[in-house]
Design a protein around this motif. Sequence first.
Motif, PDB file in Angstrom:
ATOM      1  N   THR A   2       0.929  -1.326  -0.157  1.00 30.81           N
ATOM      2  CA  THR A   2       0.103   0.009   0.032  1.00 30.81           C
ATOM      3  C   THR A   2       0.710   1.219  -0.058  1.00 30.81           C
ATOM      4  OG1 THR A   2      -1.870  -1.026   1.278  1.00 30.81           O
ATOM      5  CG2 THR A   2      -1.950   1.278   1.062  1.00 30.81           C
ATOM      6  N   THR A   3       1.861   1.344   0.738  1.00 31.13           N
ATOM      7  CA  THR A   3       2.782   2.411   0.885  1.00 31.13           C
ATOM      8  C   THR A   3       3.373   2.710  -0.411  1.00 31.13           C
ATOM      9  OG1 THR A   3       4.657   1.075   1.653  1.00 31.13           O
ATOM     10  CG2 THR A   3       3.263   2.219   3.272  1.00 31.13           C
ATOM     11  N   TYR A   5       2.048   2.263  -3.452  1.00 31.51           N
ATOM     12  CA  TYR A   5       1.037   3.031  -4.201  1.00 31.51           C
ATOM     13  C   TYR A   5       0.887   4.290  -3.646  1.00 31.51           C
ATOM     14  CZ  TYR A   5      -0.165  -1.619  -6.191  1.00 31.51           C
ATOM     15  OH  TYR A   5      -0.280  -2.686  -6.962  1.00 31.51           O
ATOM     16  N   VAL A   6       0.755   4.631  -2.474  1.00 29.64           N
ATOM     17  CA  VAL A   6       0.782   5.880  -1.864  1.00 29.64           C
ATOM     18  C   VAL A   6       2.005   6.719  -2.560  1.00 29.64           C
ATOM     19  CG1 VAL A   6       0.679   7.581   0.080  1.00 29.64           C
ATOM     20  CG2 VAL A   6      -0.853   5.305   0.001  1.00 29.64           C
ATOM     21  N   ILE A  21      -6.536   9.703   0.098  1.00 30.33           N
ATOM     22  CA  ILE A  21      -6.286   8.375   0.408  1.00 30.33           C
ATOM     23  C   ILE A  21      -7.352   7.583   1.062  1.00 30.33           C
ATOM     24  CG2 ILE A  21      -4.293   6.746   1.248  1.00 30.33           C
ATOM     25  CD1 ILE A  21      -2.723   9.351   1.011  1.00 30.33           C
ATOM     26  N   LEU A  23      -8.226   3.778   2.954  1.00 33.17           N
ATOM     27  CA  LEU A  23      -7.540   2.454   3.103  1.00 33.17           C
ATOM     28  C   LEU A  23      -8.390   1.580   3.734  1.00 33.17           C
ATOM     29  CD1 LEU A  23      -4.386   4.386   4.570  1.00 33.17           C
ATOM     30  CD2 LEU A  23      -4.304   3.025   2.334  1.00 33.17           C
ATOM     31  N   PRO A  28      -2.317  -0.998   7.224  1.00 31.58           N
ATOM     32  CA  PRO A  28      -1.938  -0.008   6.074  1.00 31.58           C
ATOM     33  C   PRO A  28      -2.054   1.472   6.602  1.00 31.58           C
ATOM     34  CG  PRO A  28      -3.577  -1.816   5.343  1.00 31.58           C
ATOM     35  CD  PRO A  28      -3.335  -1.837   6.913  1.00 31.58           C
ATOM     36  N   HIS A  29      -3.133   1.606   7.416  1.00 29.95           N
ATOM     37  CA  HIS A  29      -3.302   2.989   7.832  1.00 29.95           C
ATOM     38  C   HIS A  29      -2.179   3.591   8.523  1.00 29.95           C
ATOM     39  CE1 HIS A  29      -4.548   5.858  10.905  1.00 29.95           C
ATOM     40  NE2 HIS A  29      -5.346   6.403  10.103  1.00 29.95           N
ATOM     41  N   VAL A  32       1.002   3.968   6.263  1.00 28.58           N
ATOM     42  CA  VAL A  32       0.976   5.230   5.350  1.00 28.58           C
ATOM     43  C   VAL A  32       0.974   6.372   6.108  1.00 28.58           C
ATOM     44  CG1 VAL A  32      -0.997   6.494   3.922  1.00 28.58           C
ATOM     45  CG2 VAL A  32      -0.711   4.178   3.684  1.00 28.58           C
TER      46      VAL A  32
END
Length: 63
Positions: A2-3, A5-6, A21, A23, A28-29, A32
């Motif tokens: 996920t990080t 993609y962010v 964003i 999530l 994942p929260h 990020v």
Amino acid sequence: MTTVYVRLALDRTPVAQTLEIVLKGKEPHDNVIRLLKTLQQEIVQEAVLDEQELLYRIIVNKS
């Protein structure tokens, strides 16, 4: 993952623009948020969209 993609989204976002964003999941929260703080980005808003589904929204102003 996920990080990654962010980070790509941040790299493609022009300076002084806002990025939203969404999530799913606590881990994942947290990852990020840690990434954004490391990159010294301004977190405008953090919100829980759905507590049962663990959906989070983070709004960032790219600096």
